[in-house]
Design a protein around this motif. Sequence first.
Motif, PDB file in Angstrom:
ATOM      1  N   UNK A   1      96.267 -20.540  26.841  1.00 49.06           N
ATOM      2  CA  UNK A   1      96.211 -21.948  26.453  1.00 49.06           C
ATOM      3  C   UNK A   1      96.520 -22.056  24.959  1.00 49.06           C
ATOM      4  N   UNK A   2      96.795 -23.269  24.512  1.00 51.47           N
ATOM      5  CA  UNK A   2      97.074 -23.487  23.091  1.00 51.47           C
ATOM      6  C   UNK A   2      95.896 -23.047  22.234  1.00 51.47           C
TER       7      UNK A   2
ATOM      8  N   UNK B   1      93.510 -19.481  18.274  1.00 51.46           N
ATOM      9  CA  UNK B   1      92.370 -18.660  17.855  1.00 51.46           C
ATOM     10  C   UNK B   1      92.742 -17.184  17.721  1.00 51.46           C
ATOM     11  N   UNK B   2      93.777 -16.739  18.437  1.00 53.52           N
ATOM     12  CA  UNK B   2      94.188 -15.342  18.326  1.00 53.52           C
ATOM     13  C   UNK B   2      95.228 -15.129  17.230  1.00 53.52           C
ATOM     14  N   UNK B   3      95.724 -16.230  16.636  1.00 53.32           N
ATOM     15  CA  UNK B   3      96.703 -16.132  15.561  1.00 53.32           C
ATOM     16  C   UNK B   3      98.133 -16.101  16.048  1.00 53.32           C
ATOM     17  N   UNK B   4      98.383 -16.328  17.335  1.00 55.32           N
ATOM     18  CA  UNK B   4      99.736 -16.329  17.876  1.00 55.32           C
ATOM     19  C   UNK B   4     100.460 -17.616  17.482  1.00 55.32           C
ATOM     20  N   UNK B   5     101.780 -17.563  17.497  1.00 54.79           N
ATOM     21  CA  UNK B   5     102.592 -18.725  17.158  1.00 54.79           C
ATOM     22  C   UNK B   5     102.718 -19.669  18.352  1.00 54.79           C
ATOM     23  N   UNK B   6     102.838 -20.962  18.051  1.00 54.56           N
ATOM     24  CA  UNK B   6     103.066 -21.983  19.075  1.00 54.56           C
ATOM     25  C   UNK B   6     104.505 -22.453  18.990  1.00 54.56           C
TER      26      UNK B   6
END
Length: 61
Positions: free
Chosen positions: A4-5, A10-15
């Motif tokens: 999910x977004x 929260x994990x620091x991944x890019x959107x």
Amino acid sequence: MKLSCYEKISSGADLDVKEIQTVIKTLKNILKKGGVVVVSENDTLITTYNLDSYDRRLAFK
């Protein structure tokens, strides 16, 4: 499994752009409603409700 977004943020991944637009739309809806109360325990969502939906006078009738 698709994250999910919230999990991505929260994990620091890019959107991507579409996910950012979805987040912006959701945040605008929250602001329009005056805020949201989130009830959770141990990182598990229990419920949410509009901040101004509780009426103390009706709760004790």
